[in-house]
Design a protein around this motif. Structure first.
Motif, PDB file in Angstrom:
ATOM      1  N   MET A 714       5.400   8.164   8.734  1.00  0.00           N
ATOM      2  CA  MET A 714       5.898   6.823   7.701  1.00  0.00           C
ATOM      3  C   MET A 714       6.222   5.428   8.692  1.00  0.00           C
ATOM      4  SD  MET A 714       5.001   8.465   4.844  1.00  0.00           S
ATOM      5  CE  MET A 714       5.889   6.942   3.485  1.00  0.00           C
ATOM      6  N   LYS A 715       5.971   4.480   7.521  1.00  0.00           N
ATOM      7  CA  LYS A 715       6.215   2.455   8.010  1.00  0.00           C
ATOM      8  C   LYS A 715       7.796   3.496   7.766  1.00  0.00           C
ATOM      9  CE  LYS A 715       1.846   0.602   8.096  1.00  0.00           C
ATOM     10  NZ  LYS A 715       1.051   1.778   7.094  1.00  0.00           N
ATOM     11  N   ALA A 716       8.744   2.420   8.877  1.00  0.00           N
ATOM     12  CA  ALA A 716      10.023   2.259   8.914  1.00  0.00           C
ATOM     13  C   ALA A 716      10.535   0.923   8.790  1.00  0.00           C
ATOM     14  CB  ALA A 716      10.982   2.812   9.048  1.00  0.00           C
ATOM     15  N   VAL A 717      10.339  -0.052   9.863  1.00  0.00           N
ATOM     16  CA  VAL A 717      10.492  -1.421   9.368  1.00  0.00           C
ATOM     17  C   VAL A 717       8.832  -1.729  10.716  1.00  0.00           C
ATOM     18  CG1 VAL A 717      11.447  -3.578  11.176  1.00  0.00           C
ATOM     19  CG2 VAL A 717      12.736  -1.064  10.009  1.00  0.00           C
ATOM     20  N   ASN A 724      11.609  -8.263   1.910  1.00  0.00           N
ATOM     21  CA  ASN A 724      12.387  -7.033   2.402  1.00  0.00           C
ATOM     22  C   ASN A 724      11.828  -6.301   2.013  1.00  0.00           C
ATOM     23  OD1 ASN A 724      14.420  -8.016   3.365  1.00  0.00           O
ATOM     24  ND2 ASN A 724      15.728  -8.487   1.775  1.00  0.00           N
ATOM     25  N   LYS A 725      10.858  -5.429   1.192  1.00  0.00           N
ATOM     26  CA  LYS A 725      10.353  -5.214   0.124  1.00  0.00           C
ATOM     27  C   LYS A 725       9.276  -4.226   1.216  1.00  0.00           C
ATOM     28  CE  LYS A 725      10.479  -5.246  -4.550  1.00  0.00           C
ATOM     29  NZ  LYS A 725      10.084  -4.904  -5.545  1.00  0.00           N
ATOM     30  N   GLU A 726       8.771  -5.787   2.633  1.00  0.00           N
ATOM     31  CA  GLU A 726       7.463  -5.547   3.489  1.00  0.00           C
ATOM     32  C   GLU A 726       7.851  -5.106   4.750  1.00  0.00           C
ATOM     33  OE1 GLU A 726       3.478  -6.736   1.086  1.00  0.00           O
ATOM     34  OE2 GLU A 726       5.008  -7.820   1.932  1.00  0.00           O
ATOM     35  N   HIS A 727       9.262  -5.509   4.637  1.00  0.00           N
ATOM     36  CA  HIS A 727       9.585  -5.485   6.858  1.00  0.00           C
ATOM     37  C   HIS A 727      10.610  -4.333   6.495  1.00  0.00           C
ATOM     38  CE1 HIS A 727      10.780  -7.518  10.193  1.00  0.00           C
ATOM     39  NE2 HIS A 727      12.260  -7.129   9.461  1.00  0.00           N
ATOM     40  N   TYR A 728      10.897  -4.117   5.367  1.00  0.00           N
ATOM     41  CA  TYR A 728      12.156  -2.660   5.335  1.00  0.00           C
ATOM     42  C   TYR A 728      11.540  -2.056   4.804  1.00  0.00           C
ATOM     43  CZ  TYR A 728      15.412  -5.481   7.716  1.00  0.00           C
ATOM     44  OH  TYR A 728      15.582  -6.448   8.548  1.00  0.00           O
ATOM     45  N   PRO A 729       9.961  -1.450   4.666  1.00  0.00           N
ATOM     46  CA  PRO A 729       9.260  -0.067   4.381  1.00  0.00           C
ATOM     47  C   PRO A 729       9.908   1.450   4.207  1.00  0.00           C
ATOM     48  CG  PRO A 729       7.682  -0.152   6.370  1.00  0.00           C
ATOM     49  CD  PRO A 729       8.803  -1.746   5.909  1.00  0.00           C
ATOM     50  N   LYS A 734       6.123   3.523  -0.150  1.00  0.00           N
ATOM     51  CA  LYS A 734       4.644   3.492  -1.138  1.00  0.00           C
ATOM     52  C   LYS A 734       4.259   4.379   0.097  1.00  0.00           C
ATOM     53  CE  LYS A 734       4.591  -0.406  -3.694  1.00  0.00           C
ATOM     54  NZ  LYS A 734       4.072  -1.979  -4.644  1.00  0.00           N
ATOM     55  N   PHE A 735       3.929   6.077  -0.568  1.00  0.00           N
ATOM     56  CA  PHE A 735       3.674   6.399   0.374  1.00  0.00           C
ATOM     57  C   PHE A 735       2.172   6.211   0.235  1.00  0.00           C
ATOM     58  CE2 PHE A 735       0.838  10.577   1.101  1.00  0.00           C
ATOM     59  CZ  PHE A 735       1.821  11.205   2.106  1.00  0.00           C
ATOM     60  N   GLY A 736       1.011   5.175  -0.471  1.00  0.00           N
ATOM     61  CA  GLY A 736      -0.125   5.606  -0.116  1.00  0.00           C
ATOM     62  C   GLY A 736      -0.637   4.281   1.249  1.00  0.00           C
ATOM     63  N   ARG A 737       0.295   3.299   0.813  1.00  0.00           N
ATOM     64  CA  ARG A 737       0.595   1.782   1.994  1.00  0.00           C
ATOM     65  C   ARG A 737       1.185   2.528   3.089  1.00  0.00           C
ATOM     66  NH1 ARG A 737       4.962  -2.123   0.145  1.00  0.00           N
ATOM     67  NH2 ARG A 737       6.118  -0.240   1.554  1.00  0.00           N
ATOM     68  N   ASP A 738       1.812   3.596   3.761  1.00  0.00           N
ATOM     69  CA  ASP A 738       3.072   3.169   4.332  1.00  0.00           C
ATOM     70  C   ASP A 738       3.167   4.978   5.317  1.00  0.00           C
ATOM     71  OD1 ASP A 738       4.392   0.994   3.289  1.00  0.00           O
ATOM     72  OD2 ASP A 738       5.843   2.351   2.705  1.00  0.00           O
ATOM     73  N   ARG A 739       1.913   5.832   4.837  1.00  0.00           N
ATOM     74  CA  ARG A 739       1.674   6.872   5.295  1.00  0.00           C
ATOM     75  C   ARG A 739       0.889   7.103   6.506  1.00  0.00           C
ATOM     76  NH1 ARG A 739      -3.064   6.784   4.243  1.00  0.00           N
ATOM     77  NH2 ARG A 739      -4.054   7.830   2.461  1.00  0.00           N
ATOM     78  N   SER A 740       0.345   7.352   7.663  1.00  0.00           N
ATOM     79  CA  SER A 740      -0.912   7.498   8.308  1.00  0.00           C
ATOM     80  C   SER A 740      -0.360   9.379   8.950  1.00  0.00           C
ATOM     81  CB  SER A 740       0.173   6.546  10.154  1.00  0.00           C
ATOM     82  OG  SER A 740      -1.468   6.269  10.885  1.00  0.00           O
ATOM     83  N   LEU A 741      -1.548   9.235   9.214  1.00  0.00           N
ATOM     84  CA  LEU A 741      -1.807  10.655   9.078  1.00  0.00           C
ATOM     85  C   LEU A 741      -2.613  11.147  10.337  1.00  0.00           C
ATOM     86  CD1 LEU A 741      -1.222  13.947   8.677  1.00  0.00           C
ATOM     87  CD2 LEU A 741      -3.199  13.797   7.672  1.00  0.00           C
ATOM     88  N   HIS A 742      -1.504  12.102  11.595  1.00  0.00           N
ATOM     89  CA  HIS A 742      -2.329  12.100  13.535  1.00  0.00           C
ATOM     90  C   HIS A 742      -2.870  13.951  13.770  1.00  0.00           C
ATOM     91  CE1 HIS A 742      -1.625   7.567  13.322  1.00  0.00           C
ATOM     92  NE2 HIS A 742      -0.247   8.536  12.689  1.00  0.00           N
ATOM     93  N   PHE A 743      -3.822  13.682  13.914  1.00  0.00           N
ATOM     94  CA  PHE A 743      -4.416  14.960  14.194  1.00  0.00           C
ATOM     95  C   PHE A 743      -4.825  15.035  15.396  1.00  0.00           C
ATOM     96  CE2 PHE A 743      -7.519  18.291  15.665  1.00  0.00           C
ATOM     97  CZ  PHE A 743      -6.449  19.184  15.981  1.00  0.00           C
ATOM     98  N   ALA A 744      -3.726  15.420  16.790  1.00  0.00           N
ATOM     99  CA  ALA A 744      -4.112  15.476  18.193  1.00  0.00           C
ATOM    100  C   ALA A 744      -4.069  16.983  18.893  1.00  0.00           C
ATOM    101  CB  ALA A 744      -2.657  14.795  18.833  1.00  0.00           C
ATOM    102  N   VAL A 745      -4.366  17.042  20.509  1.00  0.00           N
ATOM    103  CA  VAL A 745      -3.863  18.309  20.787  1.00  0.00           C
ATOM    104  C   VAL A 745      -3.069  17.713  22.081  1.00  0.00           C
ATOM    105  CG1 VAL A 745      -4.713  19.635  22.192  1.00  0.00           C
ATOM    106  CG2 VAL A 745      -6.451  18.899  20.130  1.00  0.00           C
TER     107      VAL A 745
END
Length: 749
Positions: A714-717, A724-729, A734-745
């Motif tokens: 999740m994005k924090a800064v 402020n709302k976008e610089h400090y998420p 906002k889950f849809g805007r700030d999240r990123s899912l990674h699958f790795a080995v």
């Protein structure tokens, strides 16, 4: 550790508060202690906590943790007793399937055992006395609260004993002369040293190693013992080291230790088919020598040398003593692997939401020239369905590649003596590869050839790689008219600077890589230079420059740059089930001379499974640069400098599953002020304001030979925004805007 633990607690608490009451309620039930003693038998107490306190700061209490016979129930992230909570959710009927599953996933309560507490006191006392605290005493207190026991061990180490005088008593004159025991500087024990078991054992090991490396085949550490006297001394000890003569058994008379020499060396296969290796290869990998004294270190090097050979499955070495002599016949038995193997590996891909598939077919010959040379040929094909591109005829990505690699288990270079080749454990590698990429925007062909050396120092946990010569030829046979018009031809376009990366290019580089890993500390450094040799030749021969002011080779410009990378990871064990890992990575590259911009393959990018995990790959930076065209911005979101800082708390869940809470920080920057990447240049007074921060949770499946992980970041800064709302998420998530899912080995660091 306390600071990190508090930060972790506050972060998790904040996440729970923001993610809904339901998840909070479930975790509260698991964490609550109201039923913690549900399965504690009547009259028993749950072991809630164990602490070790010392009167002296000179004693490392963490070093005594392994001597505890009882530990409390494990905690996720050292805070939450979820395994115990899961176990207590089961019913009392252990025959029911549901109860069996909960008990198997959970952890039974640890019931306080007074006998194990006494054993812990005894074991810690012995451990401290082995450290030199000969008057050490360990006591304990047990605090009982609501059927729970809190155990506190109190250490009273006293003063540490030191060695006062040292005397070596060696009954064998030849051994005494070899060890030079009359010279105090040659001894491993000296006056003033700690009188500790470790120091005494180290001296036994040193003497044993010296003698077994000098021909004393039958010598072992049991021939050495110590006599210590501390009577009438104030925390000081007189030490006598006794080295006795050789006795094969208790009934035999003592005799001088015999020095043995190697007579003949014989090589045999595991069956009648022989070893399948050339005689010279066998001799070069044998550190023992006919006519020389037996050496235990040479024996171990021989095992190590044959273990490096891909053609060898296992090695067995034994010695035969010739009667009435001090000669040994050495018999080396080798079992070899099957020379030819074929493997197939399918895989799935997901690049920024675009799904695809890939497969590779690999042929390997482990004994090509009967010298354990390994030839591998890999064919790879990949396909990916690209979405979101408009104005392009082909909407898919195709990749085909072939790689041929020939590995020699020795250093191949001119002017090297045979003795050096035999001592060296280096491997030589010859590589050729061809890669064909067809994207909707362009077609690219990459031809690579390289000559490399690999060697290692296992006793120092170090490995090295020298890329003596590495050549890449990048050919761009076709570029989409749409891509060319929108991003390359218009000089006022924000991507005009990247025209350099879509032209034919030569890269000739030399590089050196060093890595160190002892389990807790991992260090990797890499340095490479490209184009200097070609530039020297161009200047020497007076070559002409092209219209862009560049020297060319076969009318193709070549890259000139320097690049250095530093990567460090350190792990701290919080307890038996929790580890905190810190990571710092820094990379800097500088184009010069024949290049104004780094080749695309040499530039840095940020985001992804091994970087700042709140962003996808190539979605972060450089600096505060913010892309506006998501279709193609990954090209522009590259830089000349990269910074990664990560901290990750790893905890064992159950079976082979682990979890992690992580905080990532970092970004990339350009070192030059490129108009096409506004806000991307590194400035000493501004870069710290442009460091992106992310946090998240991950789950890992540890299958021993590899680790599969799924990380939710999740994005924090976010440095790309100023409000402020976008610089400090982190404060306005906002889950849809700030999240990123990674699958790795594999682990991220």
């Amino acid at each position: 550790m306390i600071i990190i633990k508090n930060i972790l607690h506050q972060c998790l608490k904040g996440v729970l508060q923001k993610r809904g009451a339901f998840l909070s309620s479930v975790l509260v039930v698991l964490f609550s202690g109201c039923s913690a003693t549900k399965f504690v038998p009547d009259g028993g107490m749950l072991l809630k906590s164990v602490k070790i306190k010392s009167e002296s700061k000179s004693v490392d209490v963490n070093a005594l943790q392994p001597y505890l016979s009882q530990h409390p129930n494990s905690k996720w992230f050292s805070m939450f007793k979820i395994p115990l909570g899961v176990y207590n959710m089961s019913g009392r009927d252990s025959t029911k399937w549901g109860n069996k599953v909960l008990r198997r996933l959970g952890e039974a309560p640890v019931v306080y055992d007074s006998l194990k507490t006494l054993k812990s006191c005894h074991d810690m006392t012995v451990a401290m006395r082995n450290m030199g605290y000969m008057q050490a005493v360990v006591d304990y207190d047990v605090t009982k609260k609501k059927r729970k026991a809190l155990v506190t061990y109190r250490l009273s180490p006293g003063r540490k004993y030191t060695i006062d005088s040292v005397e070596y008593v060696v009954d064998d004159a030849a051994v005494a002369a070899l060890l030079n025991v009359d010279d105090a500087a040659s001894r491993g024990l000296r006056r003033g040293m700690d009188f500790s078991n470790a120091n005494l054992e180290n001296e036994r090991k040193r003497i044993t190693q010296t003698l077994t490396d000098s021909g004393y085949f039958k010598f072992n550490r049991d021939f050495i013992h110590f006599v210590a006297d501390s009577v009438g001394k104030d925390c000081k000890v007189d030490v006598e080291l006794h080295l006795s003569q050789y006795r094969p058994n208790n009934n035999a008379l003592p005799a001088p230790h015999r020095k043995y020499f190697i007579n003949r060396i014989f090589y045999r296969g595991a069956d009648s088919t022989g070893t399948h290796l050339r005689q010279r290869v066998l001799e070069n990998n044998t550190a023992l020598r006919e006519g020389e004294a037996y050496s235990a270190s040479a024996l171990q090097r021989t095992y190590n040398n044959f273990a490096r050979l891909q053609a060898v499955r296992y090695t067995n070495i034994h010695f035969t003593e010739l009667p009435d002599t001090n000669l040994l016949d050495c018999n080396i038995q080798l079992s070899t692997n099957k020379p030819n193997t074929v493997s197939f590996q399918p895989e799935g891909t997901n690049t920024a939401g675009d799904l695809g598939a890939a497969a590779s077919l690999t042929y390997e010959n482990r004994n090509l020239f009967r010298g354990s040379e390994t030839l591998s040929i890999q064919l790879r094909a990949a396909f990916e369905a690209i979405t979101g591109l408009e104005g392009y005829q082909n909407q898919n990505y195709e990749e085909y590649g072939i790689e041929a690699k020939l590995m020699f288990p020795r250093m191949i270079a001119p002017f090297l003596s045979r003795s050096f080749r035999r001592r060296s454990n280096a491997r030589s590698e010859l590589l050729f590869s061809y890669n064909l990429q067809n994207r909707p925007e362009f077609h690219r062909r990459v031809l690579t050839s390289a000559w490399r050396y690999h060697w290692s120092e296992p006793y120092r946990n170090s490995a090295f790689r020298l890329d003596l010569i590495d050549i890449d030829y990048v050919h761009m046979p076709w570029i989409s008219p749409t891509f060319k018009k929108d991003y390359l031809d218009d000089v006022s376009n924000r991507n005009a600077i990247l025209r350099y990366n879509y032209e034919d290019l030569f890269i000739l580089k030399t590089g050196f890589n060093f890595s160190y890993n002892n389990g807790r500390h991992a260090l990797r450094t890499n340095f490479e230079v490209g184009g200097n040799l070609l530039n020297l030749l161009s200047r020497t021969l007076g070559s002409k420059r092209n219209a862009e002011g560049q020297y060319t080779l076969f009318n193709i410009a070549y890259a000139q740059y320097m690049k250095a990378d530093f990567d460090y990871t350190k792990q701290f064990a919080v307890d038996l089930r929790n580890v905190v890992a810190f990571h710092f990575g820094l990379g800097v590259a500088w184009p010069y001379g024949n290049s104004k911009v780094l080749p695309f393959e040499k530039r840095y990018f940020s985001g992804g499974a091994n970087s700042v995990r709140g962003w996808n790959v190539r979605e972060l930076g450089p600096g505060k640069f913010r892309g506006t065209d998501g279709r193609i911005d990954f090209i522009n979101q590259t830089g000349d400098m990269k910074l990664d800082m990560n901290v990750e708390w790893r905890t064992l869940l159950f079976w082979k599953f682990n979890a992690a809470f992580f905080i990532d920080a970092g970004n990339i920057w350009t070192l030059k002020d490129y108009a096409d990447q506004p806000g991307g240049q590194f400035k000493i007074n501004e870069f710290y304001k442009q460091i992106a921060v992310a946090y998240g949770l991950g789950i890992r499946l540890n299958l021993d030979y590899f680790v599969m992980r799924l990380d939710l970041g999740m994005k924090a800064v976010n440095p790309a925004y100023t409000t402020n709302k976008e610089h400090y998420p982190f404060l306005h998530p906002k889950f849809g805007r700030d999240r990123s899912l990674h699958f790795a080995v594999g682990l991220p660091f």
